[in-house]
Design an enzyme around this catalytic site. Sequence first.
Site: not given
Length: 870
Positions: A530, A535, A721, A725, A870
């Site tokens: 993740h 990110h 993602h 997530n 997020i």
Amino acid sequence: MMQQVVDSLIKRKDEQQQKMIKGRVVLMKKNVLDLNDLSASVADTIHELVGRKVSLHLISSVKTDQENNLKGKVGREAYLENWITTTRPLNLTTGDSTLDVSFEWEEEEGVPGAFTIKNFHHTEFYLKTLTLEHVPGHGPVHFICNSWVYPTQKYKADRIFFTNQSYLPIETPAPLVPYREEELVRLRGDDDQRSGKVLEEWDRVYDYAYYNDLGDPDKGEDYARPVLGGSSQYPYPRRGKTSRPPTNTDPNSESRIPLLMSLNIYVPRDERFGHLKMSDFLAYGLKSIFQFLLPEFKDVCDSISNEFDSFEDALQIYKGGFKLPDGPLLKSVYDNIPLEFIKELLPTDGEGLYKFPMPMVIQAEDKSAWRSDEEFTREMLAGLNPVIISRLQEFPPKSNLEPKVYGDQTSKITQDHIRNQLDGLTIDEAIETNRLFLLNHHDTIMPYLRRINTTTTKTYASRTLLFLQNDGRLKPLAIELSLPHSEGDEFGAISKVYIPAEDGIEGSIWQLAKAYVAVNDSGVHQLISHWLLTHAVIEPFVIATNRQLSVIHPIYKLLHPHFRDTMNINAIARQILINAGGILEATVFPVKYSMELSSAIYKDWVFTDQALPNDLLKRGMAVEDLNSPHGLRLLIEDYPYAVDGLEIWSAIKTWVKDYCNFYYASDDTVQSDTELRCWWKDLREKGHGDKKDEPWWPKMETRKELIECCTIIIWVASALHAATNFGQYPYAGYMPNRPTMSRQFMPEPGTPEHDELSNNPDKVFLRTITARLQTLLGIAIIEILSRHSSDEVYLGKRDTPEWTKDARPLEAFDKFGKKLAEIEERITMMNNDKKWKNRVGPVKIPYTLLYPTSEGGGITGKGIPNSVAI
């Protein structure tokens, strides 16, 4: 005579009107977004009354100004009209205002290609669009702005915006070229900013920095953390520059801002969350949990017990709820944070009991279905971390750790452990027929395990061996749990192997073995699958794109939606989640070594391997097959993540190919694109600078390379993602299913803990995994992180239909959206087909993590937003 005068005046007025271009501006005033900024509203009204308004100048894309270095000719000044009296039309988003503007414009000046804007007001506003209703000979002209415009004294140069027409650098109209180049220089930052000037909220500087702001050495040695990035020991992707001064203790570490100022960490203002986004709640929620609710959670755990006594006790935080003490810290939350945020954060009933929503994994009638071996293995293919499992190609499993440092790390799983579980096949036959698979958390964790286990964590490196059954389901064959040798790492691993059992103490031990595997998988998921692989690796692309590609570059327009809010959420993460002593270290098993461990994994990161087909081939989950729709054949046909992912990947790639081929007629066009070359160089040598010398980087010289690279970027930022997530709360919201910590080792025969397994196995299980305090904190966080915002923009959608003027890309994008709708129908159909055992499983959760859209916001367990937001 009088009639001639009147006719002359009318003619002159008509001529003047013919020279006027009517424009319509859509913007959001700051006082609409910030109800506490009433003084700004009054000041702006006064400024309007005394003539300090908002002025605009059109810039010709056809006619140059000889006295201004042959730049596009600048038109006469025009002003936004009716700022004070403007109301919001019914068809606009809440907070939007539409204002008129009238430009004097000669037809010979041609079509405007840009405009500048000066804000003489007291405060900033958010400029969304300018539409020129009719330019003679050209029709309507659209400018998509989506940017904060601060008072003019904050800038060294006027703000400029371009039309929605895309141009490669070589095709840019000559009058616009200087404006295009100057704007990129400003975005890269001038000499003052590079020489140490502190970046302010109105600055628009995109630059790189190391992850040197995670630690806080001024607070003491326990809060010191290594700098990630810039060294072979700790390589890492770059983050956005903030320009804060160094700490007093360590000049290589950047100082941190106080927790209460977490929202003020610098990112370019246009990268901040939009006002409709529920991430306002996110930011408040994260601060509340960490600063205020953590002490309150601790009070709860102290007053009751920090241990769950039973699984029914664990269910009470969803069914019965819990009441926080009415202490001063909680009161400060109520005093400083709007009540609706508190209610969203911790929903209450009428008696003040705080209850978390029931996670999907325990919504089925059978609340213990998550404990089955079938669900344990199914989640490796269709859970929130389906990107680790690999095909076993040699037995016993080998290690890639350096033998001189770590000794013999070869698996201790033997033929005797598994020979009777292979449906009559020998091990060689099972390998040859692609029936053996491995969930490998050995090499990732072993180098850090000795240090990790000196903290509150007590855990193992693990290998889980799996067999593919005839109905497409996996069954576990054995779990190997390993510790570093007591005499030193060079002596290899001390390992024990556990095999499935259903009853008695053997069954209880087997449940604990699965829990240790789940702990490892949870940590690897959060830190690597993740955080690192979506990110962290995407942020350099965000920065490089803004530094080197003009907003009118077609590749900028292609990629920009997939960068929305990424820098902002990563900045908040550095401030609250992944920092020293932050929430991640408080709830995930590698504790203070968490980010250092993710740096070790980045050493092996390869950009081209992030393409889904390459990833599946590398993990041995597929083989090349030119007769298959995607050019490869899955070796587990019922692999929901891969099945849906390949459909999404293919749709993205087709869209990118159609788009890029429209602007790039040949490979020569790619090679002659100066901005594209600078972008790729900046990304490789600075953004992922620790990887700049790797031979696997595409050279960015062909259309094929461009298409593949853009597809990877979009895939990682959107679908990958989403897959890692938005399943967090559905699966890990119930901590026993996805524990994040283990606090004691496996009970050994002859110990009281081993004896207790016979009398109260559930109590031993719960005392081994995440405690109550970390459970409350952990699920409060992932409840926030699993939510879609109310203004989410999903894959295949754009926030404005006029994002480009070019018809063929718009047609290709429409085709992309229709393809995604077809994929949704296919996913629904497969989820309803009982042939596919892994798509729903014992817990009755349909696999929808790669379902492109979601209805509304909140926790839905489906929907692919365009970006890592997020």
